[in-house]
Design a protein around this motif. Structure first.
Motif, short mmCIF file in Angstrom:
data_model
loop_
_atom_site.label_atom_id
_atom_site.label_comp_id
_atom_site.label_asym_id
_atom_site.label_seq_id
_atom_site.Cartn_x
_atom_site.Cartn_y
_atom_site.Cartn_z
N SER A 87 0.69 -1.20 0.04
CA SER A 87 -0.07 -0.05 0.05
C SER A 87 0.86 1.18 0.10
N VAL A 88 1.97 1.10 0.78
CA VAL A 88 2.73 2.36 0.65
C VAL A 88 3.78 2.66 -0.57
N PHE A 89 4.39 1.37 -0.77
CA PHE A 89 5.26 1.44 -1.94
C PHE A 89 5.07 1.00 -3.29
N GLY A 90 3.34 0.51 -3.21
CA GLY A 90 3.24 0.48 -4.81
C GLY A 90 3.50 -0.94 -5.09
N GLY A 91 4.01 -1.81 -4.50
CA GLY A 91 4.52 -3.01 -4.78
C GLY A 91 4.44 -4.02 -3.77
N PRO A 92 4.38 -5.71 -3.90
CA PRO A 92 4.50 -6.30 -2.75
C PRO A 92 6.08 -6.63 -2.21
N LEU A 93 6.12 -7.16 -1.14
CA LEU A 93 7.67 -7.33 -0.73
C LEU A 93 7.75 -8.97 -1.03
N PHE A 94 6.82 -9.62 -1.09
CA PHE A 94 6.90 -11.01 -1.33
C PHE A 94 6.27 -11.35 -2.66
N ASN A 139 16.00 -3.97 -4.40
CA ASN A 139 16.80 -3.19 -5.30
C ASN A 139 16.50 -1.64 -5.34
N ASN A 140 15.28 -1.51 -5.31
CA ASN A 140 14.72 -0.15 -5.42
C ASN A 140 14.64 0.55 -4.24
N LYS A 141 14.92 -0.23 -2.87
CA LYS A 141 14.94 0.55 -1.69
C LYS A 141 16.50 0.67 -1.15
N ILE A 142 17.35 0.03 -1.83
CA ILE A 142 18.62 0.38 -1.05
C ILE A 142 19.52 1.28 -2.12
N ASP A 143 20.76 1.73 -1.72
CA ASP A 143 21.42 2.50 -2.55
C ASP A 143 21.88 1.91 -3.84
N PRO A 144 21.86 2.73 -5.01
CA PRO A 144 22.06 2.30 -6.47
C PRO A 144 23.55 1.53 -6.39
N GLU A 145 24.61 1.88 -5.70
CA GLU A 145 25.77 1.25 -5.72
C GLU A 145 25.52 0.14 -5.06
N GLN A 146 24.95 0.01 -3.66
CA GLN A 146 24.77 -1.16 -3.06
C GLN A 146 23.96 -2.01 -4.06
N ALA A 147 22.79 -1.78 -4.86
CA ALA A 147 22.18 -2.63 -5.71
C ALA A 147 23.03 -3.36 -6.78
N GLU A 148 23.77 -2.51 -7.26
CA GLU A 148 24.71 -2.95 -8.12
C GLU A 148 25.67 -3.97 -7.78
N LEU A 149 26.26 -3.69 -6.70
CA LEU A 149 27.37 -4.73 -6.02
C LEU A 149 26.43 -5.89 -5.52
N SER A 150 25.27 -5.73 -5.14
CA SER A 150 24.49 -6.98 -4.63
C SER A 150 24.34 -7.91 -5.84
N ASN A 151 24.15 -7.28 -6.89
CA ASN A 151 23.78 -8.01 -8.12
C ASN A 151 24.99 -8.78 -8.55
N LYS A 152 26.15 -8.08 -8.41
CA LYS A 152 27.56 -8.50 -8.94
C LYS A 152 27.75 -9.81 -8.10
N GLN A 153 27.41 -9.62 -6.80
CA GLN A 153 27.82 -10.71 -5.62
C GLN A 153 26.81 -11.65 -5.50
N ASN A 154 25.81 -11.60 -6.46
CA ASN A 154 24.55 -12.59 -6.25
C ASN A 154 24.21 -12.68 -5.03
N LEU A 155 23.81 -11.63 -4.05
CA LEU A 155 23.13 -11.58 -2.91
C LEU A 155 21.81 -12.12 -2.76
N ARG A 156 21.45 -12.73 -1.83
CA ARG A 156 20.01 -13.36 -1.76
C ARG A 156 19.20 -12.46 -1.13
N GLN A 157 17.92 -12.73 -1.05
CA GLN A 157 17.09 -11.81 -0.45
C GLN A 157 17.33 -11.58 0.94
#
Length: 244
Positions: A87-94, A139-157
């Protein structure tokens, strides 16, 4: 408890006493089908530990128990967290939540005959919670740099949820420790019991030397429900600050 599972227990009112034994008033057993009665007879034990306080309150005093079952707390907190974020962010967490009937058939305290069954409960809880967290949403809620790094490191949920909580000003790793414990212990139902796997119990506030498996299941359910509640409260508090 392995055989007298939710498919039988949901047909009667029951409680768990101080020794972890299942209590059911005898006259209720007579209402069950014959095959279910035979299961109860086969597992009947000499009364020890007294009558379950909640069963006594409900059946004999006509009072509702003062506390919710931990399975119910998980279900309620899971859905509250989903509804609030959507309701707040327009999309579900799960990306997907289990159907209610399937949830209560798989997530319950009656996995507790062995350490492997405790780990089976952890697998079911992981499936119902962390496994379906939407990585794109995080990914939309964390810093863009962290999101990119998380993708490179294949961090899980779980790790990405931790990063979001960090950004909100909380200790994300501490708040997601329970989910990490579930993720580690979920492997145990497919492998022989090992001390290294038991080390993960501390993430759920359980002594690794314990062999009280029914109590382990109870504590795991309680900790999971509380962890979902804390995450929800943390996110809600920042929403109120940003949108008074």
């Amino acid at each position: 408890t392995g055989e007298i599972g939710p498919s039988v227990l949901h047909k009667v009112h029951f409680g768990i006493n101080d020794l972890g034994l299942i209590n059911v008033l005898a006259y209720k057993i007579a209402d069950l089908p014959e095959w279910a009665q035979k299961l109860w007879v086969a597992h009947n034990a000499t009364p020890e530990g007294g009558l379950s306080k909640e069963l006594h309150a409900f059946q004999n005093l006509a009072e509702y128990p003062s506390s919710l079952a931990p399975e119910v707390v998980i279900w309620k907190n899971l859905n509250r967290l989903q509804s609030m974020i959507e309701s707040v962010f327009g999309g579900p967490l799960f990306s997907n939540l289990p159907q209610q009937d399937k949830f209560f058939k798989s997530v319950h305290r009656f996995h507790g005959d062995s350490f492997e069954q405790v780990c089976q409960l952890c697998k079911e809880l992981h499936r119902a919670t962390s496994e379906h967290i939407d990585i794109g949403m995080l990914n939309n809620k964390i810093d863009p740099e962290q999101a990119e790094l998380s993708n490179k490191q294949n961090l899980r949920q779980i790790r990405r949820l931790s990063l979001w909580l960090d950004r909100l000003g909380f200790d994300g790793r501490k708040m997601t420790a329970v989910f990490g414990g579930l993720a580690e212990l979920r492997q145990g139902d497919a492998h022989a019991e090992g001390r290294s796997l038991r080390d993960s119990l501390h993430l759920l506030g359980i002594d690794k030397a314990s062999d009280d498996y029914p109590d382990m299941c109870r504590k795991i359910l309680m900790e999971t429900g509380n962890a979902l509640g804390r995450v929800g409260q943390a996110i809600a508090s920042t929403i109120k600050t940003q949108h008074p």
